[in-house]
Design an enzyme around this catalytic site. Structure first.
Site, PDB file in Angstrom:
ATOM      1  N   MET A 151       0.663  -0.897  -0.319  1.00 13.79           N
ATOM      2  CA  MET A 151       0.349   0.023   0.178  1.00 13.79           C
ATOM      3  C   MET A 151       0.840   1.517  -0.010  1.00 13.79           C
ATOM      4  O   MET A 151       2.160   1.654   1.345  1.00 13.79           O
ATOM      5  CB  MET A 151      -0.977   0.308   1.215  1.00 13.79           C
ATOM      6  CG  MET A 151      -2.282   1.507   1.283  1.00 13.79           C
ATOM      7  SD  MET A 151      -2.693   0.760   2.782  1.00 13.79           S
ATOM      8  CE  MET A 151      -1.999   1.784   3.469  1.00 13.79           C
ATOM      9  N   CYS A 152       0.349   2.080  -1.083  1.00 12.19           N
ATOM     10  CA  CYS A 152       1.650   3.382  -0.958  1.00 12.19           C
ATOM     11  C   CYS A 152       0.113   4.432  -1.518  1.00 12.19           C
ATOM     12  O   CYS A 152      -0.105   4.049  -1.973  1.00 12.19           O
ATOM     13  CB  CYS A 152       2.811   2.955  -2.083  1.00 12.19           C
ATOM     14  SG  CYS A 152       4.165   1.603  -1.965  1.00 12.19           S
ATOM     15  N   GLY A 153       0.899   5.651  -1.789  1.00 15.26           N
ATOM     16  CA  GLY A 153       0.315   7.565  -2.317  1.00 15.26           C
ATOM     17  C   GLY A 153       1.386   7.821  -2.903  1.00 15.26           C
ATOM     18  O   GLY A 153       2.703   7.494  -3.263  1.00 15.26           O
TER      19      GLY A 153
ATOM     20  N   ARG B 244      -0.990   5.749   4.458  1.00 12.33           N
ATOM     21  CA  ARG B 244      -0.729   4.676   2.578  1.00 12.33           C
ATOM     22  C   ARG B 244       0.611   4.641   2.524  1.00 12.33           C
ATOM     23  O   ARG B 244       1.383   3.532   2.336  1.00 12.33           O
ATOM     24  CB  ARG B 244      -1.046   5.088   1.637  1.00 12.33           C
ATOM     25  CG  ARG B 244      -2.551   6.048   1.965  1.00 12.33           C
ATOM     26  CD  ARG B 244      -3.502   5.840   0.242  1.00 12.33           C
ATOM     27  NE  ARG B 244      -2.476   3.943   0.042  1.00 12.33           N
ATOM     28  CZ  ARG B 244      -3.685   3.143  -0.526  1.00 12.33           C
ATOM     29  NH1 ARG B 244      -4.696   3.128   0.041  1.00 12.33           N
ATOM     30  NH2 ARG B 244      -3.457   2.728  -1.588  1.00 12.33           N
TER      31      ARG B 244
ATOM     32  N   THR C 296       4.156   7.724  -1.818  1.00 18.66           N
ATOM     33  CA  THR C 296       4.740   7.838  -0.329  1.00 18.66           C
ATOM     34  C   THR C 296       5.226   6.243   0.063  1.00 18.66           C
ATOM     35  O   THR C 296       4.003   5.670  -0.947  1.00 18.66           O
ATOM     36  CB  THR C 296       3.516   8.393   0.581  1.00 18.66           C
ATOM     37  OG1 THR C 296       2.615   7.595   0.538  1.00 18.66           O
ATOM     38  CG2 THR C 296       3.595  10.070   0.568  1.00 18.66           C
TER      39      THR C 296
END
Length: 297
Positions: free
Chosen positions: A1-3, A32, A147
């Site tokens: 899970m990243c942004g 995130r 992120t």
């Protein structure tokens, strides 16, 4: 899970606000990806010059390095230090000599090269990383950021996004590739080198290899749909603009918004809520397996 955050400015009156707007977008996506953060900013370019982004330890003396590199460049080198990174500008015809000298230095890494692109990334909370590099004060035409929540590799600066494997080109990624080792081996056979085991670097390398072979960004992104297996959202920055691509299943969240002043991408809508004029923006979810491009001509 990243942004992921991306912002392309149509109205250049917003150029002084680019860094501040992107900083707010990244901070909104902190939960995130609290492990590390990074961003690529496309600013002004000078004819006959290329920018190299360098990274070293916090105590490193960039001024001493510039004096040494200036002899190779044949003239004093202009540079700006941003915490652990420095962006230097050198004549294009001296790039090979300077880059070769940098390869032999143990204490300095060359992070990126481009006529207009500078890349910054470090371990830490997105707001802290943005503050350390002075993102709020950066200006330009477009930028992408990321992120990271590390799930398949170590939390390191090298493992942070964006990944850049070509001049003025970078990629940020949310998702996972299942065949990245096979693609990596093929790209290595073609002469490409990699810094990390991160699958996102392979995706960046694949796009670069296609464009180096003569493909347009549109065609390179389209071909990645069959070449790269997995679930992913890519945002790719180039000298002239940025592109967005989701895999055919599109299970990772994504949202876009557009006004007559800007186009923006966010992993979640909360990344977009503070952009100027968001209340009147066209907002939509990008379709699976469709290439979206915005470029300056």
């Amino acid at each position: 899970m990243c942004g992921i955050a991306g912002l392309f400015l149509k109205d250049q009156k917003l150029a002084p606000e680019l860094g501040g707007l992107l900083s707010g977008m990244l901070e909104a996506l902190s939960d995130r990806g609290p492990d590390s953060a990074g961003f690529a900013v496309y600013g002004d370019g000078d004819n006959g010059q290329i920018k190299l982004t360098l990274r070293a330890a916090p105590s490193f003396d960039f001024a001493e390095l510039m004096a040494s590199l200036g002899k190779l460049a044949g003239a004093p080198i202009s540079y700006q230090v941003h915490d652990t990174h420095a962006v230097i500008s050198i004549p294009t015809d001296r790039e090979a000599a300077v880059a070769s000298a940098l390869v032999g230095m143990k204490d300095v890494d060359m992070v990126a090269r481009g006529k207009r692109m500078a890349v910054f990334k470090e371990v830490g909370l997105p707001a802290d990383v943005a503050r350390r590099f002075g993102l709020n004060a950066m200006t330009g035409t477009h930028a992408v950021g990321h992120t990271r929540m590390a799930t398949e590799s170590a939390v390191t600066t090298n493992g942070a996004h964006p990944f850049t494997t070509g001049t003025d080109q970078c990629l940020v990624h949310n998702g996972s590739l299942s065949n990245h080792n096979d693609v990596r081996r093929e790209l290595i056979r073609q002469g490409m080198t990699f810094r990390t085991e991160n699958d996102s670097e392979v995706a960046a390398g694949y796009i670069s290899s296609q464009m180096a072979a003569g493909a347009s960004l549109q065609d390179a992104m389209t071909s990645s749909l069959s070449a790269l297996d997995g679930f992913y959202t890519f945002v790719i920055g180039t000298e002239t603009g940025f592109g967005v691509l989701r895999d055919p299943i599109a299970c990772k969240p994504a949202v876009m918004a557009e006004t007559d002043r800007w186009v923006a991408f966010g992993t979640e809508y909360r990344a977009l809520v503070d952009l100027p004029g968001i209340d009147a923006a066209k907002v939509w979810e990008p379709a699976p397996a469709r290439v979206y491009l915005w470029e300056r001509h």
